[in-house]
Write a protein that holds these residues in place. Structure first.
Motif, PDB file in Angstrom:
ATOM      1  N   ILE A   1      38.976  37.924 -58.436  1.00  0.00           N
ATOM      2  CA  ILE A   1      39.965  39.213 -58.240  1.00  0.00           C
ATOM      3  C   ILE A   1      39.265  40.456 -58.062  1.00  0.00           C
ATOM      4  O   ILE A   1      39.426  41.181 -57.063  1.00  0.00           O
ATOM      5  N   LYS A   2      38.429  40.817 -59.033  1.00  0.00           N
ATOM      6  CA  LYS A   2      37.910  42.069 -59.134  1.00  0.00           C
ATOM      7  C   LYS A   2      36.706  42.466 -57.889  1.00  0.00           C
ATOM      8  O   LYS A   2      36.500  43.174 -57.104  1.00  0.00           O
ATOM      9  N   GLN A   3      35.754  41.303 -57.567  1.00  0.00           N
ATOM     10  CA  GLN A   3      34.881  41.227 -56.663  1.00  0.00           C
ATOM     11  C   GLN A   3      35.301  41.492 -55.400  1.00  0.00           C
ATOM     12  O   GLN A   3      34.965  42.033 -54.387  1.00  0.00           O
ATOM     13  N   GLY A   4      36.533  40.519 -54.986  1.00  0.00           N
ATOM     14  CA  GLY A   4      37.083  40.489 -53.562  1.00  0.00           C
ATOM     15  C   GLY A   4      38.107  41.964 -53.346  1.00  0.00           C
ATOM     16  O   GLY A   4      37.750  42.300 -52.133  1.00  0.00           O
ATOM     17  N   SER A   5      38.669  42.379 -54.304  1.00  0.00           N
ATOM     18  CA  SER A   5      39.543  43.548 -54.100  1.00  0.00           C
ATOM     19  C   SER A   5      38.618  44.809 -53.983  1.00  0.00           C
ATOM     20  O   SER A   5      38.827  45.354 -52.987  1.00  0.00           O
ATOM     21  N   SER A   6      37.394  44.878 -54.502  1.00  0.00           N
ATOM     22  CA  SER A   6      36.421  45.840 -54.545  1.00  0.00           C
ATOM     23  C   SER A   6      35.887  45.745 -53.123  1.00  0.00           C
ATOM     24  O   SER A   6      35.889  47.087 -52.374  1.00  0.00           O
ATOM     25  N   HIS A   7      35.598  44.761 -52.705  1.00  0.00           N
ATOM     26  CA  HIS A   7      34.948  44.525 -51.274  1.00  0.00           C
ATOM     27  C   HIS A   7      35.824  44.738 -50.244  1.00  0.00           C
ATOM     28  O   HIS A   7      35.492  45.435 -49.303  1.00  0.00           O
ATOM     29  N   MET A   8      37.011  44.367 -50.390  1.00  0.00           N
ATOM     30  CA  MET A   8      38.339  44.669 -49.410  1.00  0.00           C
ATOM     31  C   MET A   8      38.514  46.232 -49.209  1.00  0.00           C
ATOM     32  O   MET A   8      38.595  46.791 -48.119  1.00  0.00           O
ATOM     33  N   ILE A   9      38.543  46.959 -50.367  1.00  0.00           N
ATOM     34  CA  ILE A   9      38.953  48.243 -50.420  1.00  0.00           C
ATOM     35  C   ILE A   9      37.799  49.092 -49.943  1.00  0.00           C
ATOM     36  O   ILE A   9      37.837  49.942 -49.136  1.00  0.00           O
ATOM     37  N   ASN A  10      36.616  48.517 -50.301  1.00  0.00           N
ATOM     38  CA  ASN A  10      35.361  49.452 -49.576  1.00  0.00           C
ATOM     39  C   ASN A  10      35.036  49.007 -48.160  1.00  0.00           C
ATOM     40  O   ASN A  10      34.852  49.930 -47.355  1.00  0.00           O
ATOM     41  N   SER A  11      35.168  47.874 -47.675  1.00  0.00           N
ATOM     42  CA  SER A  11      34.671  47.425 -46.219  1.00  0.00           C
ATOM     43  C   SER A  11      35.851  47.766 -45.668  1.00  0.00           C
ATOM     44  O   SER A  11      35.611  48.240 -44.224  1.00  0.00           O
ATOM     45  N   SER A  12      36.914  48.083 -45.826  1.00  0.00           N
ATOM     46  CA  SER A  12      38.330  48.722 -44.967  1.00  0.00           C
ATOM     47  C   SER A  12      38.252  50.152 -45.173  1.00  0.00           C
ATOM     48  O   SER A  12      39.273  50.781 -44.515  1.00  0.00           O
ATOM     49  N   ARG A  13      37.541  50.838 -46.020  1.00  0.00           N
ATOM     50  CA  ARG A  13      37.230  52.200 -46.140  1.00  0.00           C
ATOM     51  C   ARG A  13      38.756  52.717 -46.593  1.00  0.00           C
ATOM     52  O   ARG A  13      39.205  53.688 -45.951  1.00  0.00           O
ATOM     53  N   LEU A  14      39.342  52.152 -47.398  1.00  0.00           N
ATOM     54  CA  LEU A  14      40.849  52.465 -47.771  1.00  0.00           C
ATOM     55  C   LEU A  14      40.669  53.679 -48.507  1.00  0.00           C
ATOM     56  O   LEU A  14      41.773  54.468 -48.692  1.00  0.00           O
ATOM     57  N   ILE A  15      39.598  54.123 -49.307  1.00  0.00           N
ATOM     58  CA  ILE A  15      39.363  55.416 -50.051  1.00  0.00           C
ATOM     59  C   ILE A  15      38.065  55.963 -49.716  1.00  0.00           C
ATOM     60  O   ILE A  15      37.140  55.235 -48.933  1.00  0.00           O
ATOM     61  N   ARG A  16      37.887  56.991 -49.735  1.00  0.00           N
ATOM     62  CA  ARG A  16      36.506  57.937 -49.470  1.00  0.00           C
ATOM     63  C   ARG A  16      35.382  57.443 -50.309  1.00  0.00           C
ATOM     64  O   ARG A  16      34.401  57.253 -49.676  1.00  0.00           O
ATOM     65  N   ASP A  17      35.516  57.427 -51.608  1.00  0.00           N
ATOM     66  CA  ASP A  17      34.688  57.049 -52.462  1.00  0.00           C
ATOM     67  C   ASP A  17      34.344  55.611 -52.808  1.00  0.00           C
ATOM     68  O   ASP A  17      35.113  54.584 -52.217  1.00  0.00           O
ATOM     69  N   LYS A  18      33.275  55.246 -53.176  1.00  0.00           N
ATOM     70  CA  LYS A  18      33.059  53.846 -53.549  1.00  0.00           C
ATOM     71  C   LYS A  18      33.968  53.406 -54.602  1.00  0.00           C
ATOM     72  O   LYS A  18      34.195  53.926 -55.511  1.00  0.00           O
ATOM     73  N   PHE A  19      34.647  52.434 -54.420  1.00  0.00           N
ATOM     74  CA  PHE A  19      35.805  51.788 -55.371  1.00  0.00           C
ATOM     75  C   PHE A  19      34.914  50.515 -56.166  1.00  0.00           C
ATOM     76  O   PHE A  19      34.302  49.893 -55.580  1.00  0.00           O
ATOM     77  N   SER A  20      35.180  50.670 -57.254  1.00  0.00           N
ATOM     78  CA  SER A  20      34.764  49.631 -58.294  1.00  0.00           C
ATOM     79  C   SER A  20      35.681  49.451 -59.604  1.00  0.00           C
ATOM     80  O   SER A  20      36.456  50.609 -59.870  1.00  0.00           O
ATOM     81  N   TRP A  21      35.941  48.320 -60.012  1.00  0.00           N
ATOM     82  CA  TRP A  21      36.451  47.966 -61.346  1.00  0.00           C
ATOM     83  C   TRP A  21      35.839  48.260 -62.450  1.00  0.00           C
ATOM     84  O   TRP A  21      34.413  47.822 -62.333  1.00  0.00           O
ATOM     85  N   GLN A  22      36.123  48.700 -63.609  1.00  0.00           N
ATOM     86  CA  GLN A  22      35.544  48.898 -64.908  1.00  0.00           C
ATOM     87  C   GLN A  22      35.196  47.457 -65.512  1.00  0.00           C
ATOM     88  O   GLN A  22      35.694  46.377 -64.918  1.00  0.00           O
ATOM     89  N   SER A  23      34.016  47.074 -65.945  1.00  0.00           N
ATOM     90  CA  SER A  23      33.851  45.851 -66.572  1.00  0.00           C
ATOM     91  C   SER A  23      34.585  45.505 -67.783  1.00  0.00           C
ATOM     92  O   SER A  23      35.200  46.323 -68.294  1.00  0.00           O
ATOM     93  N   GLY A  24      34.781  44.112 -67.712  1.00  0.00           N
ATOM     94  CA  GLY A  24      35.932  43.779 -68.837  1.00  0.00           C
ATOM     95  C   GLY A  24      37.390  43.813 -68.348  1.00  0.00           C
ATOM     96  O   GLY A  24      37.419  44.150 -67.191  1.00  0.00           O
ATOM     97  N   TYR A  25      38.179  43.248 -69.229  1.00  0.00           N
ATOM     98  CA  TYR A  25      39.293  43.031 -68.776  1.00  0.00           C
ATOM     99  C   TYR A  25      40.114  42.774 -70.375  1.00  0.00           C
ATOM    100  O   TYR A  25      39.444  42.423 -71.223  1.00  0.00           O
ATOM    101  N   ALA A  26      41.436  42.890 -70.237  1.00  0.00           N
ATOM    102  CA  ALA A  26      42.082  42.249 -71.497  1.00  0.00           C
ATOM    103  C   ALA A  26      43.241  40.961 -70.762  1.00  0.00           C
ATOM    104  O   ALA A  26      43.475  41.358 -69.589  1.00  0.00           O
TER     105      ALA A  26
END
Length: 148
Positions: A75-100
């Motif tokens: 989920i995290k890898q794919g969604s980060s890649h989708m947001i960045n490759s589609s340039r949906l935001i100006r900055d580089k998007f990534s998720w914080q490591s870890g989850y609950a």
């Protein structure tokens, strides 16, 4: 017994790296649809998804054929890649490591679904950090505050 029969519901929570407020209304729908697709394509069922600009809540009915950590990684890898490759935001998007991740009984799923649906209302009174600590405490999860 010849078959495997399960009913496993998991509430997953994770945040944007540095808890930046990057999930705005313009990308929220695309992000949630993408995450829904990852969940479905991995053989699970999405029950509810919603969040705030700095984090996401997901309730799923999970198949026992895949670990939670592997699914969250996809989920995290794919969604980060989708947001960045589609340039949906100006900055580089990534998720914080870890989850609950918390188990949820079928009898409590409607309560969790409503909680997730009403994120914007809940966060008028409580920050993500307060919410996260509450979840950890209520579920008797031992944690080091340096890593949340």
């Amino acid at each position: 017994m010849s078959g495997t029969f399960t009913q496993l519901q998991i509430h997953i929570v994770f945040s944007v790296k540095g808890r930046q407020m990057l999930i705005n209304e313009s990308i929220e729908e695309k992000l949630y649809k993408f995450i829904s697709g990852v969940i479905k394509n991995n053989g699970h069922k999405l029950l509810q998804i919603n969040g705030m600009p700095d984090h996401v809540h997901i309730l799923i009915s999970i198949s026992p054929n895949q670990s939670i950590s592997e699914l969250v990684k996809y989920i995290k890898q794919g969604s980060s890649h989708m947001i960045n490759s589609s340039r949906l935001i100006r900055d580089k998007f990534s998720w914080q490591s870890g989850y609950a991740a918390f188990s949820c009984s079928k009898s409590h799923s409607s309560k969790v679904i409503n909680y997730i649906k009403n994120q914007k209302i809940h966060h008028q009174k409580k920050s993500f950090l307060q919410e996260y600590k509450t979840f950890l405490d209520e579920n008797n999860v031992i944690y080091d505050t340096r890593f949340i």
